[in-house]
Design a protein around this motif. Structure first.
Motif, short mmCIF file in Angstrom:
data_model
loop_
_atom_site.label_atom_id
_atom_site.label_comp_id
_atom_site.label_asym_id
_atom_site.label_seq_id
_atom_site.Cartn_x
_atom_site.Cartn_y
_atom_site.Cartn_z
N THR A 241 -52.21 -17.87 -1.86
CA THR A 241 -52.38 -16.77 -2.80
C THR A 241 -52.50 -17.30 -4.23
OG1 THR A 241 -51.03 -15.38 -1.36
CG2 THR A 241 -51.35 -14.61 -3.62
N PRO A 242 -53.42 -16.78 -5.03
CA PRO A 242 -53.53 -17.20 -6.42
C PRO A 242 -52.19 -17.12 -7.15
CG PRO A 242 -55.42 -15.86 -5.83
CD PRO A 242 -54.47 -15.81 -4.66
N ALA A 243 -51.95 -18.12 -8.00
CA ALA A 243 -50.65 -18.25 -8.66
C ALA A 243 -50.27 -17.02 -9.46
CB ALA A 243 -50.66 -19.49 -9.56
N SER A 244 -51.26 -16.35 -10.06
CA SER A 244 -50.95 -15.17 -10.88
C SER A 244 -50.35 -14.05 -10.05
CB SER A 244 -52.21 -14.69 -11.60
OG SER A 244 -53.24 -14.38 -10.66
N ILE A 245 -50.80 -13.90 -8.81
CA ILE A 245 -50.27 -12.86 -7.94
C ILE A 245 -48.86 -13.24 -7.47
CG2 ILE A 245 -50.59 -11.62 -5.77
CD1 ILE A 245 -53.59 -12.00 -6.12
N ILE A 246 -48.68 -14.50 -7.11
CA ILE A 246 -47.34 -14.95 -6.72
C ILE A 246 -46.36 -14.75 -7.87
CG2 ILE A 246 -45.97 -16.98 -6.13
CD1 ILE A 246 -48.30 -17.98 -4.46
N ARG A 247 -46.78 -15.05 -9.09
CA ARG A 247 -45.90 -14.85 -10.24
C ARG A 247 -45.48 -13.39 -10.36
NH1 ARG A 247 -49.54 -17.92 -13.19
NH2 ARG A 247 -50.18 -16.06 -14.34
N PHE A 248 -46.44 -12.49 -10.22
CA PHE A 248 -46.11 -11.07 -10.34
C PHE A 248 -45.05 -10.69 -9.32
CE2 PHE A 248 -46.30 -6.59 -9.55
CZ PHE A 248 -46.56 -6.02 -10.78
N TYR A 249 -45.27 -11.04 -8.06
CA TYR A 249 -44.37 -10.62 -6.99
C TYR A 249 -43.03 -11.35 -7.00
CZ TYR A 249 -47.62 -7.49 -4.63
OH TYR A 249 -48.42 -6.43 -4.32
N SER A 250 -42.99 -12.58 -7.49
CA SER A 250 -41.75 -13.36 -7.42
C SER A 250 -40.96 -13.34 -8.72
CB SER A 250 -42.07 -14.81 -7.05
OG SER A 250 -42.85 -15.44 -8.05
N GLU A 251 -41.61 -12.95 -9.84
CA GLU A 251 -40.92 -12.98 -11.12
C GLU A 251 -40.78 -11.62 -11.78
OE1 GLU A 251 -42.59 -15.90 -13.78
OE2 GLU A 251 -43.00 -17.29 -12.14
N LEU A 252 -41.73 -10.72 -11.55
CA LEU A 252 -41.71 -9.43 -12.25
C LEU A 252 -41.24 -8.31 -11.33
CD1 LEU A 252 -42.28 -8.15 -15.02
CD2 LEU A 252 -44.59 -7.61 -14.18
N HIS A 253 -42.07 -7.96 -10.35
CA HIS A 253 -41.72 -6.87 -9.42
C HIS A 253 -42.33 -7.12 -8.04
CE1 HIS A 253 -39.70 -4.17 -12.13
NE2 HIS A 253 -40.74 -4.05 -12.94
N ASN A 254 -41.61 -6.71 -7.04
CA ASN A 254 -42.16 -6.66 -5.68
C ASN A 254 -42.92 -5.34 -5.53
OD1 ASN A 254 -42.70 -6.85 -2.94
ND2 ASN A 254 -40.67 -6.18 -2.32
N GLY A 255 -44.07 -5.30 -6.18
CA GLY A 255 -44.87 -4.08 -6.22
C GLY A 255 -44.53 -3.21 -7.42
N PHE A 256 -45.54 -2.50 -7.89
CA PHE A 256 -45.37 -1.55 -9.00
C PHE A 256 -46.35 -0.42 -8.76
CE2 PHE A 256 -46.65 0.06 -13.20
CZ PHE A 256 -45.41 0.44 -13.70
N TYR A 257 -45.85 0.80 -8.54
CA TYR A 257 -46.69 1.89 -8.04
C TYR A 257 -46.06 3.23 -8.37
CZ TYR A 257 -43.03 1.25 -4.67
OH TYR A 257 -41.79 1.09 -4.12
N TYR A 258 -46.86 4.30 -8.23
CA TYR A 258 -46.38 5.66 -8.45
C TYR A 258 -45.34 5.99 -7.39
CZ TYR A 258 -46.48 10.76 -8.95
OH TYR A 258 -46.13 12.07 -9.12
N TYR A 259 -44.17 6.36 -7.84
CA TYR A 259 -43.01 6.50 -6.95
C TYR A 259 -43.24 7.53 -5.84
CZ TYR A 259 -38.27 7.83 -5.52
OH TYR A 259 -37.14 8.14 -4.79
N ALA A 260 -43.76 8.69 -6.18
CA ALA A 260 -43.82 9.80 -5.23
C ALA A 260 -44.72 9.50 -4.04
CB ALA A 260 -44.27 11.07 -5.93
N SER A 261 -45.80 8.78 -4.26
CA SER A 261 -46.77 8.52 -3.19
C SER A 261 -46.80 7.06 -2.75
CB SER A 261 -48.17 8.92 -3.65
OG SER A 261 -48.58 8.12 -4.75
N GLU A 262 -46.04 6.22 -3.44
CA GLU A 262 -46.07 4.77 -3.20
C GLU A 262 -47.52 4.25 -3.19
OE1 GLU A 262 -43.65 3.41 0.04
OE2 GLU A 262 -41.86 4.41 -0.72
N SER A 263 -48.27 4.68 -4.21
CA SER A 263 -49.68 4.28 -4.31
C SER A 263 -50.06 4.15 -5.79
CB SER A 263 -50.57 5.31 -3.62
OG SER A 263 -50.51 6.56 -4.28
N MET A 264 -51.34 3.96 -6.03
CA MET A 264 -51.90 3.75 -7.37
C MET A 264 -51.23 2.57 -8.07
SD MET A 264 -54.54 5.41 -7.72
CE MET A 264 -54.90 5.04 -9.44
#
Length: 229
Positions: A120-143
């Motif tokens: 996986t590209p390093a930028s995506i790994i950084r997002f998931y391992s350092e910032l958030h395990n996903g970031f999305y609209y709470y009610a629908s778990e999407s967008m």
């Protein structure tokens, strides 16, 4: 906020500053602890957005800019031993939309993706391992970028659109994963067999796919579109 959140997850609870301070240091990231040590909302927001800038300043610049202007609530929640940050984002109609950023220290729970994760590209790994395990609209778990456990393995599904494609299928379902979901069956997909090319596809459940897109450009744009609905 809590009344809205509990419509979709009854066991969810807001955490106080004291409850957060009592958590084991290995439970949540250091930057979460720093954010919720601040009493003033303005300081919490500044510390939270500093973390975004440290991780994805270039990749999600439009999203960060929108959050800078329209992030109006920040809370930490717990449910069944899991932790998230809830973002209250004001839309153009002056409504507050709630987005969830899960804990990047969550266990990696996706057996199919685990086989490919090192590619996986390093930028995506950084997002998931350092910032958030996903970031999305709470009610629908999407967008938004979905949690690791919800990243869609295309080979697990029947895609009727394949029979209607105008050109031969240009990705392999057996090595393709949807990282962003729009809530209507469409995904931003990475095919790991083509990871060294322009490496993402807009995969529609009922329309022709768009190949060779820049992953972060679409993630950034579509996330911000979600804020404005």
């Amino acid at each position: 906020m809590i009344t809205f959140l509990q419509k979709y997850r009854k066991e969810i609870n807001l955490l106080t500053k004291e409850e957060i301070a009592d958590l084991s240091p290995s439970t949540i990231p250091d930057y979460w602890i720093s954010v919720f040590q601040a009493d003033a909302f303005s300081e919490r927001k500044s510390r939270l957005l500093a973390a975004w800038n440290n991780v994805v300043a270039e990749e999600m610049s439009i999203t960060i800019s929108y959050l800078t202007d329209y992030l109006v609530e920040i809370e930490m929640v717990e449910w069944n031993g899991f932790y998230s940050i809830i973002y209250g984002v004001q839309n153009p109609m002056n409504e507050v939309l709630y987005y969830e950023g899960r804990n990047p220290l969550d266990s990696f729970n996706n057996d199919e993706l685990k086989r490919y994760w090192s590619q996986t590209p390093a930028s995506i790994i950084r997002f998931y391992s350092e910032l958030h395990n996903g970031f999305y609209y709470y009610a629908s778990e999407s967008m938004g970028l979905v949690p690791v456990e919800e990243i869609c393995y295309l080979d697990d599904y029947e895609w009727g659109i394949v029979d209607d494609l105008e050109k031969p299928l240009a990705i392999r379902f057996s090595s393709s994963f949807g990282f962003f979901a729009n809530g209507m069956g469409d995904h931003v997909v990475i095919d790991y067999s083509q990871i060294h090319q322009k490496w993402a596809t807009l995969w529609f459940h009922d329309d022709q796919p768009t190949y060779g897109i820049e992953f972060w450009d679409v993630i950034d744009e579509w996330t911000t579109i979600g804020f404005q609905v």
